[in-house]
Design an enzyme around this catalytic site. Structure first.
Site, PDB file in Angstrom:
ATOM      1  N   HIS A  13      49.958  10.934   8.177  1.00 54.34           N
ATOM      2  CA  HIS A  13      49.627  11.727   9.102  1.00 54.34           C
ATOM      3  C   HIS A  13      47.983  12.582   9.125  1.00 54.34           C
ATOM      4  O   HIS A  13      48.154  13.215   7.907  1.00 54.34           O
ATOM      5  CB  HIS A  13      50.956  13.078   9.213  1.00 54.34           C
ATOM      6  CG  HIS A  13      50.654  14.219   9.707  1.00 54.34           C
ATOM      7  ND1 HIS A  13      51.057  14.568  10.560  1.00 54.34           N
ATOM      8  CD2 HIS A  13      49.748  14.668  11.084  1.00 54.34           C
ATOM      9  CE1 HIS A  13      50.969  15.739  11.449  1.00 54.34           C
ATOM     10  NE2 HIS A  13      49.917  15.664  11.477  1.00 54.34           N
ATOM     11  N   HIS A  15      44.315  13.305  10.875  1.00 53.48           N
ATOM     12  CA  HIS A  15      43.758  13.686  12.093  1.00 53.48           C
ATOM     13  C   HIS A  15      42.152  13.569  12.382  1.00 53.48           C
ATOM     14  O   HIS A  15      41.630  13.973  10.399  1.00 53.48           O
ATOM     15  CB  HIS A  15      43.565  14.896  12.769  1.00 53.48           C
ATOM     16  CG  HIS A  15      45.037  15.987  13.218  1.00 53.48           C
ATOM     17  ND1 HIS A  15      45.563  15.938  14.451  1.00 53.48           N
ATOM     18  CD2 HIS A  15      46.390  16.547  12.360  1.00 53.48           C
ATOM     19  CE1 HIS A  15      46.832  16.212  13.998  1.00 53.48           C
ATOM     20  NE2 HIS A  15      46.560  16.581  12.977  1.00 53.48           N
ATOM     21  N   ARG A  17      39.698  13.453  13.844  1.00 49.04           N
ATOM     22  CA  ARG A  17      38.851  13.204  15.613  1.00 49.04           C
ATOM     23  C   ARG A  17      38.027  12.091  16.295  1.00 49.04           C
ATOM     24  O   ARG A  17      38.168  11.344  16.091  1.00 49.04           O
ATOM     25  CB  ARG A  17      38.107  14.038  15.065  1.00 49.04           C
ATOM     26  CG  ARG A  17      38.491  15.942  14.251  1.00 49.04           C
ATOM     27  CD  ARG A  17      39.805  16.411  15.567  1.00 49.04           C
ATOM     28  NE  ARG A  17      40.349  17.841  13.994  1.00 49.04           N
ATOM     29  CZ  ARG A  17      41.480  18.113  14.550  1.00 49.04           C
ATOM     30  NH1 ARG A  17      41.973  17.398  15.381  1.00 49.04           N
ATOM     31  NH2 ARG A  17      41.088  19.334  13.680  1.00 49.04           N
ATOM     32  N   ASN A  41      46.198  14.384  19.400  1.00 43.37           N
ATOM     33  CA  ASN A  41      45.925  15.206  20.429  1.00 43.37           C
ATOM     34  C   ASN A  41      43.898  15.499  20.002  1.00 43.37           C
ATOM     35  O   ASN A  41      43.747  16.342  19.330  1.00 43.37           O
ATOM     36  CB  ASN A  41      46.311  16.693  19.195  1.00 43.37           C
ATOM     37  CG  ASN A  41      45.694  16.336  17.680  1.00 43.37           C
ATOM     38  OD1 ASN A  41      45.796  15.578  17.086  1.00 43.37           O
ATOM     39  ND2 ASN A  41      45.727  18.048  17.061  1.00 43.37           N
ATOM     40  N   LYS A  99      54.070  11.483  19.371  1.00 44.24           N
ATOM     41  CA  LYS A  99      54.338  12.246  19.243  1.00 44.24           C
ATOM     42  C   LYS A  99      54.520  13.409  19.523  1.00 44.24           C
ATOM     43  O   LYS A  99      54.131  13.569  20.855  1.00 44.24           O
ATOM     44  CB  LYS A  99      52.495  12.540  18.573  1.00 44.24           C
ATOM     45  CG  LYS A  99      52.469  14.360  17.484  1.00 44.24           C
ATOM     46  CD  LYS A  99      53.124  14.250  16.265  1.00 44.24           C
ATOM     47  CE  LYS A  99      52.953  15.633  15.444  1.00 44.24           C
ATOM     48  NZ  LYS A  99      51.880  15.882  14.930  1.00 44.24           N
ATOM     49  N   HIS A 136      55.972  17.096  15.845  1.00 44.21           N
ATOM     50  CA  HIS A 136      55.294  18.701  15.247  1.00 44.21           C
ATOM     51  C   HIS A 136      57.304  20.204  15.785  1.00 44.21           C
ATOM     52  O   HIS A 136      56.778  20.549  16.978  1.00 44.21           O
ATOM     53  CB  HIS A 136      53.993  19.698  16.549  1.00 44.21           C
ATOM     54  CG  HIS A 136      53.654  20.522  15.153  1.00 44.21           C
ATOM     55  ND1 HIS A 136      52.431  20.449  14.806  1.00 44.21           N
ATOM     56  CD2 HIS A 136      54.371  22.431  15.558  1.00 44.21           C
ATOM     57  CE1 HIS A 136      52.519  21.936  14.576  1.00 44.21           C
ATOM     58  NE2 HIS A 136      53.175  22.306  14.372  1.00 44.21           N
ATOM     59  N   HIS A 174      55.555  17.691   8.742  1.00 46.00           N
ATOM     60  CA  HIS A 174      54.537  18.452   7.270  1.00 46.00           C
ATOM     61  C   HIS A 174      55.373  19.077   7.653  1.00 46.00           C
ATOM     62  O   HIS A 174      55.351  20.501   7.733  1.00 46.00           O
ATOM     63  CB  HIS A 174      53.427  18.979   8.442  1.00 46.00           C
ATOM     64  CG  HIS A 174      53.115  19.136   9.806  1.00 46.00           C
ATOM     65  ND1 HIS A 174      54.279  19.647  10.558  1.00 46.00           N
ATOM     66  CD2 HIS A 174      51.998  18.992  10.432  1.00 46.00           C
ATOM     67  CE1 HIS A 174      53.938  20.043  11.485  1.00 46.00           C
ATOM     68  NE2 HIS A 174      52.686  18.957  11.861  1.00 46.00           N
ATOM     69  N   LEU A 219      49.427  24.637  10.738  1.00 45.67           N
ATOM     70  CA  LEU A 219      50.060  24.867  11.623  1.00 45.67           C
ATOM     71  C   LEU A 219      50.985  24.066  11.387  1.00 45.67           C
ATOM     72  O   LEU A 219      50.194  22.900  10.773  1.00 45.67           O
ATOM     73  CB  LEU A 219      49.935  25.104  12.817  1.00 45.67           C
ATOM     74  CG  LEU A 219      49.129  26.368  13.583  1.00 45.67           C
ATOM     75  CD1 LEU A 219      49.183  26.955  14.915  1.00 45.67           C
ATOM     76  CD2 LEU A 219      50.649  27.887  12.785  1.00 45.67           C
ATOM     77  N   ASP A 247      48.422  15.585   6.730  1.00 44.97           N
ATOM     78  CA  ASP A 247      48.242  16.870   8.291  1.00 44.97           C
ATOM     79  C   ASP A 247      46.654  16.946   7.452  1.00 44.97           C
ATOM     80  O   ASP A 247      46.317  17.995   8.493  1.00 44.97           O
ATOM     81  CB  ASP A 247      48.349  17.633   8.235  1.00 44.97           C
ATOM     82  CG  ASP A 247      48.606  18.391   9.220  1.00 44.97           C
ATOM     83  OD1 ASP A 247      48.315  17.603  10.097  1.00 44.97           O
ATOM     84  OD2 ASP A 247      49.019  19.653   9.040  1.00 44.97           O
ATOM     85  N   HIS A 251      37.437  20.654  11.171  1.00 46.52           N
ATOM     86  CA  HIS A 251      37.592  22.158  12.417  1.00 46.52           C
ATOM     87  C   HIS A 251      36.393  22.342  11.967  1.00 46.52           C
ATOM     88  O   HIS A 251      36.003  22.110  10.250  1.00 46.52           O
ATOM     89  CB  HIS A 251      38.036  23.007  12.488  1.00 46.52           C
ATOM     90  CG  HIS A 251      39.629  22.678  12.981  1.00 46.52           C
ATOM     91  ND1 HIS A 251      39.890  22.785  14.647  1.00 46.52           N
ATOM     92  CD2 HIS A 251      40.191  22.326  12.925  1.00 46.52           C
ATOM     93  CE1 HIS A 251      40.684  22.525  14.485  1.00 46.52           C
ATOM     94  NE2 HIS A 251      41.723  21.775  13.530  1.00 46.52           N
ATOM     95  N   ALA A 263      43.459  26.131  13.725  1.00 48.21           N
ATOM     96  CA  ALA A 263      43.977  25.686  12.528  1.00 48.21           C
ATOM     97  C   ALA A 263      44.720  24.530  12.348  1.00 48.21           C
ATOM     98  O   ALA A 263      43.703  23.308  12.992  1.00 48.21           O
ATOM     99  CB  ALA A 263      45.515  26.393  13.211  1.00 48.21           C
TER     100      ALA A 263
HETATM  101  C1  NCD Z   1      45.948  20.250  13.306  1.00 48.84           C
HETATM  102  C2  NCD Z   1      44.930  20.415  14.379  1.00 48.84           C
HETATM  103  O1  NCD Z   1      44.154  20.867  14.010  1.00 48.84           O
HETATM  104  O2  NCD Z   1      44.913  19.021  14.842  1.00 48.84           O
HETATM  105  N1  NCD Z   1      46.467  21.793  12.990  1.00 48.84           N
HETATM  106  C3  NCD Z   1      46.826  22.136  12.325  1.00 48.84           C
HETATM  107  O3  NCD Z   1      46.618  23.141  11.411  1.00 48.84           O
HETATM  108  N2  NCD Z   1      47.517  21.331  11.373  1.00 48.84           N
HETATM  109  C4  NCD Z   1      47.373  20.089  14.716  1.00 48.84           C
HETATM  110  C5  NCD Z   1      49.160  20.023  13.600  1.00 48.84           C
HETATM  111  O4  NCD Z   1      49.494  18.985  13.470  1.00 48.84           O
HETATM  112  O5  NCD Z   1      49.953  21.288  13.741  1.00 48.84           O
HETATM  113 ZN    ZN Z   2      48.459  17.819  11.710  1.00 51.74          ZN
END
Ligand code: NCD
Ligand code: ZN
Length: 343
Positions: A13, A15, A17, A41, A99, A136, A174, A219, A247, A251, A263
Site C-alpha cells: 500500500h 502513495h 504521487r 488517488n 481501490k 479504505h 491500514h 487517516l 501507506d 505531502h 492527512a
Molecule cells: C493518504 C494520502 O495522503 O493519499 N493519506 C493518509 O492519511 N493515509 C490517503 C489514504 O490512504 O487514506
Molecule cells: Zn493510503
C-alpha cells in the site's frame, strides 16, 4: 553487530504521487522493496487502464538506473466505473486491484463512492474476474467520531460485503483497531489486511500529547494504546492475513504544518527500518520476513521475490527533510533516532 537478512519485500500500500514529489520519494521505496501496490488517488484519480499505463511509465522513469523496482498498478473505483472497464482491467495483467474510497473519507477521495450498496454490481464483477478490492475502511459520516469511523465502516458496510461476495478477495487497508483485527481474523481466507509502521509504533499520544504533531496525522487516525497492541500482536503472529503496507503518503511540509494539515505520514524513507523496530520491540524479528516478503505476494497470487535485503542494528538519525525547497517533505521520525539500518 546484530543483522537480519530477509527475502526482498513488497510494499502492499503505497502513495508515490506524480511530478516532482514522485522523483523525491520513489528511490526511497525502490532501495528497499522489489514491488509496491501503487494507490490511484492522484488528481484526477487513476480510473482507467490507459491512465494507469501512463502513470506506470512515469513511475518507471523515476526508478534510479541501478535499482530494480516494479510498480503494481491499481484503479480507483467510482460510481461511474463500468463492468466492462473491470473486465478490461482484469485481462490487462497490469491492474492488480481496484481501490474503494468512501467519498470524503481521506485525501483526494472526492471522486470516491457515496453509496456503497449502489456499486454492488461492480463488486460482483470484481469477484467474477477475481480482482481484489482494496478498501479504505472508514465511514465519511460527519456525525461519527473520527476515532470510531473504522469500526462503523466494518459494522455498516464491510460485514455485509463479505457475506454478499464470498469469493471476492478484500484487503482492509491500514487497519488501526482491535475490532478490525478481530474482523479480519474471523473472516474467511479471502479477507486480509495491511498494517502501517506508524500504527505499530505509535498511539495517539504521539499525535496529540505535549503539542500537536502534524507529521503523525494520517487517516485512519492513530488510536489508543490498546489498539496498537492488537496491531502488533496481529502483525507478529505469523498469520498470513496480515501483511506489510506502509501507506506512506507524502505531502509537502507546508501542507502538513498548516492550520488545516493534510492527512498522511511519510514513511518510505525508512519503511523497513521502522517495521524492524516494531518487530524488535515485540521480540518477533523472526516474523518480519513472512509479513514483509511472503504474505502480500501470496495474497495477490504473485511469485515471491528473489534476492534478499539485510538490516543491521546500527543507530542513525533521520534527516529533517527530503527534497527541495517548497516541495520538501518531512519524514516520519525526522531528526530522531532509528535503531535498525538497511545495509
Ligand atoms: C493518504 C494520502 O495522503 O493519499 N493519506 C493518509 O492519511 N493515509 C490517503 C489514504 O490512504 O487514506
Ligand atoms: Zn493510503
Amino acid at each position: 553487530m546484530k543483522t537480519l537478512t530477509i527475502n526482498r519485500p513488497d510494499d502492499c500500500h503505497l502513495h508515490v504521487r506524480n511530478g516532482e514529489i514522485l522523483k523525491t520519494v520513489l528511490p526511497h521505496t525502490a532501495r528497499q522493496f522489489a514491488r509496491a501496490i501503487i494507490m490511484p488517488n492522484l488528481k484526477p484519480p487513476v480510473t482507467t487502464l490507459a491512465q494507469a499505463l501512463t502513470y506506470r511509465e512515469e513511475i518507471l522513469q523515476a526508478v534510479p538506473g541501478d535499482m530494480d523496482f516494479t510498480p503494481l498498478m491499481t484503479l480507483y473505483l467510482t460510481s461511474a466505473t463500468t463492468v466492462d472497464e473491470i473486465k478490461t482491467a482484469a485481462a490487462s495483467n497490469i491492474i492488480q486491484a481496484f481501490k474503494l474510497y468512501p467519498a470524503g473519507a481521506t485525501t483526494n477521495s472526492d471522486s470516491g463512492v457515496a453509496d456503497i450498496k449502489a456499486i454492488y454490481p461492480l463488486l460482483a464483477a470484481l469477484e467474477h474476474h477475481d480482482l481484489p478490492l482494496l478498501v479504505h475502511g472508514e465511514v465519511a459520516d460527519e456525525a461519527c467520531d473520527i476515532f470510531d469511523r473504522e469500526k462503523m465502516f466494518i459494522d455498516t458496510y464491510l460485514a455485509d460485503m463479505v457475506v454478499n461476495f464470498p469469493s471476492l478477495r478484500i484487503v482492509v487497508e491500514h487497519v488501526t483497531t482491535t475490532e478490525a483485527v478481530q474482523f479480519v481474523q474471523n473472516a474467511g481466507a479471502t479477507i486480509a489486511a495491511t498494517i502501517t509502521p506508524q500504527h505499530l509504533l505509535f498511539n495517539r499520544n504521539a499525535l496529540l500529547a505535549g503539542g500537536i504533531k502534524p507529521h503523525y496525522y494520517c487517516l485512519p487516525i492513530i488510536k489508543r494504546e490498546s489498539h496498537r497492541l492488537s496491531l502488533v500482536a496481529a502483525a507478529t503472529s505469523g498469520n498470513p492475513k496480515f501483511f506489510l503496507g506502509t501507506d506512506s503518503a507524502p505531502h509537502q511540509t507546508s501542507l502538513k504544518e498548516n492550520a488545516c494539515g493534510c492527512a498522511g505520514c511519510y514513511s518510505a524513507h525508512a519503511a523497513l527500518e521502522l517495521y524492524a523496530e516494531a518487530f524488535d520491540q515485540a521480540e518477533a524479528l523472526d516474523k518480519l520476513e513472512g509479513f514483509a516478503s511472503f504474505y502480500g505476494a501470496d495474497f495477490y497470487r504473485l511469485p515471491r521475490n528473489s534476492g534478499t535485503v539485510t538490516l543491521e542494528k546500527n543507530a542513525w538519525t533521520v534527516p529533517s527533510i527530503y527534497g527541495e525547497a517548497d516541495l520538501s517533505i518531512t519524514p516520519l521520525k525526522a531528526n530522531d533516532t532509528l535503531f535498525w539500518k538497511l545495509v
